[in-house]
Design a protein around this motif. Structure first.
Motif, PDB file in Angstrom:
ATOM      1  N   PRO A  62      -1.331   3.445  -0.263  1.00  9.97           N
ATOM      2  CA  PRO A  62      -2.244   4.417  -0.891  1.00  9.97           C
ATOM      3  C   PRO A  62      -2.533   4.105  -2.352  1.00  9.97           C
ATOM      4  O   PRO A  62      -3.560   4.511  -2.876  1.00  9.97           O
ATOM      5  N   GLU A  63      -1.615   3.426  -3.007  1.00 15.50           N
ATOM      6  CA  GLU A  63      -1.788   3.046  -4.406  1.00 15.50           C
ATOM      7  C   GLU A  63      -1.250   1.636  -4.594  1.00 15.50           C
ATOM      8  O   GLU A  63      -0.409   1.163  -3.820  1.00 15.50           O
ATOM      9  N   GLU A  64      -1.698   0.979  -5.631  1.00 18.02           N
ATOM     10  CA  GLU A  64      -1.199  -0.351  -5.937  1.00 18.02           C
ATOM     11  C   GLU A  64       0.314  -0.291  -6.159  1.00 18.02           C
ATOM     12  O   GLU A  64       0.822   0.610  -6.824  1.00 18.02           O
ATOM     13  N   LYS A  65       1.013  -1.236  -5.554  1.00 14.46           N
ATOM     14  CA  LYS A  65       2.466  -1.358  -5.667  1.00 14.46           C
ATOM     15  C   LYS A  65       3.224  -0.243  -4.955  1.00 14.46           C
ATOM     16  O   LYS A  65       4.424  -0.063  -5.162  1.00 14.46           O
ATOM     17  N   LEU A  66       2.527   0.521  -4.107  1.00 15.53           N
ATOM     18  CA  LEU A  66       3.174   1.621  -3.398  1.00 15.53           C
ATOM     19  C   LEU A  66       2.900   1.495  -1.898  1.00 15.53           C
ATOM     20  O   LEU A  66       1.777   1.211  -1.483  1.00 15.53           O
ATOM     21  N   LEU A  67       3.938   1.719  -1.092  1.00 16.71           N
ATOM     22  CA  LEU A  67       3.815   1.609   0.358  1.00 16.71           C
ATOM     23  C   LEU A  67       4.176   2.935   1.020  1.00 16.71           C
ATOM     24  O   LEU A  67       5.146   3.597   0.625  1.00 16.71           O
ATOM     25  N   LEU A  68       3.398   3.310   2.028  1.00 18.39           N
ATOM     26  CA  LEU A  68       3.614   4.557   2.754  1.00 18.39           C
ATOM     27  C   LEU A  68       3.955   4.227   4.211  1.00 18.39           C
ATOM     28  O   LEU A  68       3.184   3.571   4.913  1.00 18.39           O
ATOM     29  N   PHE A  69       5.130   4.690   4.653  1.00 14.84           N
ATOM     30  CA  PHE A  69       5.595   4.446   6.017  1.00 14.84           C
ATOM     31  C   PHE A  69       5.553   5.746   6.809  1.00 14.84           C
ATOM     32  O   PHE A  69       6.072   6.773   6.350  1.00 14.84           O
ATOM     33  N   TYR A 109       6.987  10.935   6.653  1.00 13.26           N
ATOM     34  CA  TYR A 109       6.571   9.846   5.772  1.00 13.26           C
ATOM     35  C   TYR A 109       7.676   9.457   4.794  1.00 13.26           C
ATOM     36  O   TYR A 109       8.481  10.284   4.362  1.00 13.26           O
ATOM     37  N   SER A 110       7.647   8.174   4.439  1.00 14.35           N
ATOM     38  CA  SER A 110       8.553   7.640   3.429  1.00 14.35           C
ATOM     39  C   SER A 110       7.736   6.795   2.464  1.00 14.35           C
ATOM     40  O   SER A 110       6.830   6.057   2.878  1.00 14.35           O
ATOM     41  N   LEU A 111       8.035   6.913   1.175  1.00 10.90           N
ATOM     42  CA  LEU A 111       7.331   6.146   0.145  1.00 10.90           C
ATOM     43  C   LEU A 111       8.294   5.171  -0.522  1.00 10.90           C
ATOM     44  O   LEU A 111       9.419   5.535  -0.870  1.00 10.90           O
ATOM     45  N   LEU A 112       7.845   3.928  -0.676  1.00  6.59           N
ATOM     46  CA  LEU A 112       8.649   2.919  -1.358  1.00  6.59           C
ATOM     47  C   LEU A 112       7.750   2.097  -2.277  1.00  6.59           C
ATOM     48  O   LEU A 112       6.607   1.778  -1.926  1.00  6.59           O
TER      49      LEU A 112
END
Length: 484
Positions: free
Chosen positions: A435-442, A448-451
């Motif tokens: 959803p954002e640069e350098k951010l991953l949504l699982f 949901y988990s954000l890393l």
């Protein structure tokens, strides 16, 4: 008087054989009436006269075989059965004829052995243990059931090894039963279990130790690959070059050089590559490749075959292919690879004509600069443009995600890998996005988990069952626009 003496001597000569034969038949009759002590006494007397008396030995075998006899002993019966068979050919015709009247002959001797073999095998089968089958194998090597006993023993021993399911249990099976039908499978399981147990930590050190201890393991290449992947997690020129210096004998040295060349070209002129890296392993080839990559190639057709020429009409790729990709006829070849066809099979070559992907695949496409996807039986794999396979063709789809990751789909589930093929997660997620640069949504099961990118890279999740890096505290995630 003289004639009477001669007659007496003749009778004396004839009596022993008859007496011996009579003792055998008498002992046999006593035995059949369960008069065990009397039978044994007669056998002893016969054997005192002739220790190789096959008939007496046979009766002794029957003596130990009789279940009504308190002294019954199957192994003893077997020992005497073999001895009787061995000595029978030496028996005189007269004794054979005499014994035969009581049913003692070569056929009954053999039948006796067969019966004992069957009884012994039955005892082993009733227990159905490795130890009982092993005893039968050791003591009854000429039995017709010998091979079957080995087969059953091995099956039970292998099942026991599988129940323990450790590399030690499989190693013990292989060492003990190297010729077993299950030995091949046991070796395969041993190698898998050994590799998994010795490298459970998933660290470079664990893989280095494995290679030092087990240099002949079929998992040597995988251990080297793991070292290559972990060491080059930063995916930088420096990490690859340092890897080459530290592991000069690794099977992945050439792949490391390929990544160095690829990354170098992104920020520097290709012509400077050998000046910067004079230790490159094949300077002649790389010079030829650098010169060729500057050129645009066009198909040339001659005698129903295709090759490629440059803008000056110089033949660069020999005329030997059945067909080429259709887009080349108008635009020419500007990429660093060329798709060619032979016998309706597609393959890829570089601009020097070197084959980089063989004819095993149904389709080859560029994923992004330097990376090529291949398709086989509806599954996708991934190659580095220089010809090194990064991922096998086992995914429904391979996509780029956020320019830094490979998004893999298998059986409807998604996972991530680095662009150099290192698996970062299990293929266990319903969706993965950025959803954002350098951010991953699982996303998994509606949560949901954000890393951050670096968080994921730092976890080095090499084992598919390891999901410790993920928690799912969110049931909904939305992007919020900046208002200031």
């Amino acid at each position: 008087m003289k004639s009477k003496i001669c007659l007496w001597l003749l009778l004396l000569y004839l009596i022993p054989d008859g007496v011996k034969a009579d003792r055998v038949t008498k002992a046999y009759k006593k035995l059949r009436r369960n008069e065990f002590e009397k039978s044994r006494a007669l056998v002893y007397k016969a054997l005192e006269k002739n220790p190789q008396n096959a008939g007496a030995i046979y009766v002794f075998s029957q003596y130990f075989l009789n279940s009504n006899n308190p002294a019954a002993h199957l192994d003893s019966a077997y020992t005497y059965a073999l001895a009787a068979i061995s000595y029978y050919p030496q028996t005189s015709k007269k004794s054979r004829k005499y014994w035969n009247k009581s049913g003692i002959n070569d056929s009954t001797l053999l039948a006796n052995k067969v019966l004992i073999d069957s009884l012994a095998f039955g005892l082993a089968s009733d227990s159905n243990l490795v130890s009982t089958y092993q005893y039968f194998i050791d003591h009854y090597p000429t039995a017709s059931q010998y091979t079957e006993a080995i087969k059953r023993r091995n099956a039970i021993a292998f099942a026991a090894a599988q129940q323990k399911n450790t590399y030690q249990s499989y190693k013990n099976f292989i060492d003990t039963y190297p010729d077993a039908a299950q030995a091949k499978e046991a070796r395969e399981l041993y190698n898998v279990m050994l590799f998994d147990s010795q490298t459970a930590a998933g660290t470079i050190e664990s893989y280095e130790n494995f290679l030092e201890l087990y240099p002949q393991s079929p998992f040597k290449l995988l251990a080297e690959q793991r070292i290559f992947e972990i060491y080059n997690a930063p995916h930088t020129i420096k990490s690859y070059h340092d890897f080459i210096k530290k592991y000069p004998s690794s099977s992945f040295v050439k792949q490391a050089w390929s990544w160095i060349f690829f990354l170098h070209k992104q920020d520097h002129p290709a012509e400077n590559f050998l000046k910067t890296y004079p230790d490159f392993y094949d300077s002649r080839y790389i010079q030829k490749l650098i010169a060729a990559e500057k050129l645009t190639y066009y198909p040339v057709y001659e005698e129903e075959k295709y090759g490629f020429i440059d803008v000056n009409g110089v033949l660069q790729i020999p005329i030997r292919y059945d067909s080429v990709a259709s887009q080349y006829f108008c635009e020419g070849v500007k990429e660093g690879f060329i798709l060619v066809y032979h016998h309706n099979k597609v393959s890829a070559i570089d601009k020097t004509g070197k084959q980089i992907i063989d004819e095993s695949y149904e389709a080859i496409e560029q994923l992004e600069e330097g990376l090529l996807t291949v398709e086989k039986e509806g599954k996708q794999g991934l190659y580095l443009e220089s010809g090194f396979r990064l991922l096998p063709p086992q995914y429904e789809e391979i996509e780029m995600l956020d320019g830094n990751f490979l998004l893999l789909t298998q059986n409807g589930k998604k996972g991530l890998a680095t662009t150099n093929g290192r698996k970062l997660t299990a293929l266990d997620f319903d969706d993965i996005s950025s959803p954002e640069e350098k951010l991953l949504l699982f996303e998994k099961n509606g949560k949901y988990s954000l890393l951050l990118h670096q968080q994921l890279l730092d976890t080095q999740v090499l084992h598919p069952k390891d999901t410790s890096a993920f928690t799912y505290p969110y049931t909904k995630v939305e992007r919020v626009k900046k208002v200031f």
